[in-house]
Motif scaffolding. Structure first.
Motif, PDB file in Angstrom:
ATOM      1  N   ARG A 152       0.715   0.974   0.083  1.00  0.00           N
ATOM      2  CA  ARG A 152       0.491  -0.155   0.439  1.00  0.00           C
ATOM      3  C   ARG A 152      -0.562   0.160   1.643  1.00  0.00           C
ATOM      4  O   ARG A 152       0.546   0.620   2.682  1.00  0.00           O
ATOM      5  N   ALA A 153      -1.361  -0.707   1.312  1.00  0.00           N
ATOM      6  CA  ALA A 153      -2.597  -0.333   2.770  1.00  0.00           C
ATOM      7  C   ALA A 153      -3.210  -1.707   2.938  1.00  0.00           C
ATOM      8  O   ALA A 153      -3.232  -2.593   2.640  1.00  0.00           O
ATOM      9  N   SER A 167      -6.622  -4.132   4.243  1.00  0.00           N
ATOM     10  CA  SER A 167      -6.460  -5.558   5.722  1.00  0.00           C
ATOM     11  C   SER A 167      -5.566  -6.026   5.826  1.00  0.00           C
ATOM     12  O   SER A 167      -4.284  -6.731   3.761  1.00  0.00           O
ATOM     13  N   PRO A 168      -4.463  -6.713   6.344  1.00  0.00           N
ATOM     14  CA  PRO A 168      -3.483  -7.479   6.253  1.00  0.00           C
ATOM     15  C   PRO A 168      -3.672  -9.043   5.887  1.00  0.00           C
ATOM     16  O   PRO A 168      -3.752  -9.541   5.015  1.00  0.00           O
ATOM     17  N   ALA A 169      -5.422  -8.859   6.059  1.00  0.00           N
ATOM     18  CA  ALA A 169      -6.162 -10.489   5.656  1.00  0.00           C
ATOM     19  C   ALA A 169      -6.197 -10.736   4.186  1.00  0.00           C
ATOM     20  O   ALA A 169      -6.319 -11.735   3.500  1.00  0.00           O
ATOM     21  N   VAL A 170      -6.512  -9.833   3.420  1.00  0.00           N
ATOM     22  CA  VAL A 170      -6.582  -8.905   1.981  1.00  0.00           C
ATOM     23  C   VAL A 170      -5.513  -9.493   1.695  1.00  0.00           C
ATOM     24  O   VAL A 170      -5.179 -10.242  -0.011  1.00  0.00           O
ATOM     25  N   HIS A 171      -4.926  -8.945   1.672  1.00  0.00           N
ATOM     26  CA  HIS A 171      -2.949  -9.190   1.491  1.00  0.00           C
ATOM     27  C   HIS A 171      -3.149 -10.945   1.163  1.00  0.00           C
ATOM     28  O   HIS A 171      -1.926 -11.320   0.768  1.00  0.00           O
ATOM     29  N   ALA A 197       1.124  -3.922   5.564  1.00  0.00           N
ATOM     30  CA  ALA A 197      -0.751  -4.432   6.428  1.00  0.00           C
ATOM     31  C   ALA A 197      -0.534  -4.513   7.679  1.00  0.00           C
ATOM     32  O   ALA A 197      -0.886  -4.469   8.832  1.00  0.00           O
ATOM     33  N   ALA A 198       0.480  -5.497   8.086  1.00  0.00           N
ATOM     34  CA  ALA A 198       0.321  -6.111   9.295  1.00  0.00           C
ATOM     35  C   ALA A 198       1.226  -5.338  10.757  1.00  0.00           C
ATOM     36  O   ALA A 198       0.890  -4.962  11.529  1.00  0.00           O
ATOM     37  N   GLU A 199       1.811  -4.541  10.039  1.00  0.00           N
ATOM     38  CA  GLU A 199       2.918  -3.574  11.247  1.00  0.00           C
ATOM     39  C   GLU A 199       1.535  -2.739  10.930  1.00  0.00           C
ATOM     40  O   GLU A 199       1.668  -1.925  12.172  1.00  0.00           O
ATOM     41  N   LEU A 249       9.399   4.136   6.891  1.00  0.00           N
ATOM     42  CA  LEU A 249       8.330   4.415   7.895  1.00  0.00           C
ATOM     43  C   LEU A 249       7.747   5.944   8.197  1.00  0.00           C
ATOM     44  O   LEU A 249       6.234   6.086   9.128  1.00  0.00           O
ATOM     45  N   GLU A 250       7.714   6.815   7.242  1.00  0.00           N
ATOM     46  CA  GLU A 250       6.964   7.649   6.961  1.00  0.00           C
ATOM     47  C   GLU A 250       5.038   7.535   6.736  1.00  0.00           C
ATOM     48  O   GLU A 250       4.791   8.375   7.291  1.00  0.00           O
ATOM     49  N   GLN A 251       5.595   6.534   6.312  1.00  0.00           N
ATOM     50  CA  GLN A 251       4.021   6.082   5.325  1.00  0.00           C
ATOM     51  C   GLN A 251       3.246   5.530   6.841  1.00  0.00           C
ATOM     52  O   GLN A 251       2.040   5.617   7.440  1.00  0.00           O
ATOM     53  N   ARG A 252       3.931   5.002   7.276  1.00  0.00           N
ATOM     54  CA  ARG A 252       2.955   4.408   8.915  1.00  0.00           C
ATOM     55  C   ARG A 252       2.879   5.480  10.286  1.00  0.00           C
ATOM     56  O   ARG A 252       1.953   5.320  11.068  1.00  0.00           O
ATOM     57  N   VAL A 253       4.440   6.473  10.304  1.00  0.00           N
ATOM     58  CA  VAL A 253       4.321   7.865  10.747  1.00  0.00           C
ATOM     59  C   VAL A 253       2.386   8.661  10.513  1.00  0.00           C
ATOM     60  O   VAL A 253       1.792   8.868  11.674  1.00  0.00           O
TER      61      VAL A 253
END
Length: 339
Positions: free
Chosen positions: A40-41, A43-47, A226-228, A279-283
């Motif tokens: 997941r990636a 813009s948060p607004a799109v989701h 996306a917000a995180e 965690l892995e994706q955010r890092v």
């Protein structure tokens, strides 16, 4: 009574448009996930727009029905005759024959969705009480960010409160982090507070409760992710070091593992820094951003407001064009159904 009949008819149209929109958006989201099951990636607004689409589409449709050709002096009813029912604010008496079936349909819809809506509202009350209790705690500041510390029962940091968000960090977690990690977590939570993410989460949950959508939970989880990431990016821009934010996320996750609190769920309608399975994706996202050339700080606007502004613009357009066309088509369909 005629005004109530007209109101019931508009409620039916609102519910019908919203439910159809929920089926279409949910089905399209499932197809897209099956075609491209990537991380997941975006813009948060799109989701957020995907989850809020059903009620907003219903709102735009009702505006188009309520105001057909608003700048025309001619009466819409006179232009189209009386061969079908009319949803007209000028002549509410024309809605009288449809009052009973419309009221029955609205009552059925509300009865089916009421338990879900009540559950979300109860969670909102619980979250508001928690935010009120936390707000009474002594405030301290980390890098200029006001926070409260408390014994949360698990190494965590989160933001709670839809209208007046407040940040709380577990006292035990705070004692294990170095100063740079503390600042990273504080700035991350400040991003949630500035974006009013708790308010958006409440709006998404209510929209999904009113208009059940296939895969609604996955869509809301995608918005959360996306917000995180947006708040991670905000913290990185404040510190000037995406690697420091990544290290802070790893440090928090390490404390969660050490405490055995991996199964501890966050408070309802709250958002926070712990990364969990993401965690892995955010890092990776932080480290990739650190290697890129674009250092523009992320915007911290509220997603619900952004999506709502777009819907309002669409409603204004629908009232001008093609409002008369949509209005007459729905009236004609009603005529086919009742004759």
């Amino acid at each position: 009574m005629s005004a109530l009949s007209l109101l019931a008819l508009f409620a039916v149209v609102f519910a019908a448009l919203g439910l159809v929109g929920a089926l279409v958006v949910g089905g399209a989201a499932r197809v897209l996930r099956s075609l491209a099951p990537a991380e997941r990636a975006g813009s948060p607004a799109v989701h957020a727009a995907a989850v809020l689409a059903p009620p907003l589409v219903a709102f735009v449709g009702c505006i188009a029905l309520a105001f057909p050709a608003p700048f025309s002096a001619a009466c819409h009813c006179a232009a189209h005759g009386l061969h079908h029912p009319h949803l007209c604010l000028r002549h509410p008496d024309f809605a009288q024959p449809l009052a009973a079936p419309a009221a029955l349909l609205v009552a059925t819809w509300l009865a089916l969705t009421a338990p879900r809506v009540i559950r979300v509202l109860r969670e909102a009350v619980t979250a508001a009480r928690l935010a009120r209790a936390i707000r009474k705690l002594p405030a301290s500041h980390i890098a200029g960010v006001p926070i409260r510390t408390a014994d949360c029962g698990a190494p965590s940091a989160f933001t709670v409160g839809a209208l007046l968000p407040v940040i709380v960090i577990d006292r035990g977690l705070l004692g294990t982090l170095n100063e740079e990690a503390r600042q990273a977590i504080a700035h991350h939570e400040a991003g949630h507070a500035a974006r009013r993410d708790t308010l958006t989460l409440l709006a998404l949950r209510l929209a999904a409760a009113l208009f059940p959508m296939p895969g609604a939970r996955q869509l809301i989880d995608a918005w959360r992710d996306a917000a995180e990431r947006a708040c991670d990016a905000h913290a990185a821009s404040q510190l000037g070091d995406p690697g420091a934010v990544a290290a802070a996320l790893v440090a928090v996750e390490r404390e969660r593992w050490a405490s055995g609190a991996l199964d501890v769920v966050p408070p309802v309608l709250a958002l926070g820094a712990p990364a969990g399975a993401a965690l892995e994706q955010r890092v990776h996202a932080l480290l990739d951003a650190g290697e890129g050339e674009d250092k523009t700080p992320p915007r911290l606007g509220n997603d619900t407001v952004a999506v709502g502004a777009g819907a309002l613009a669409a409603a204004l357009l629908a009232a001008v064009w093609p409002g008369d066309l949509v209005h007459h088509a729905v009236e004609t369909l009603l005529g086919w159904l009742v004759h």
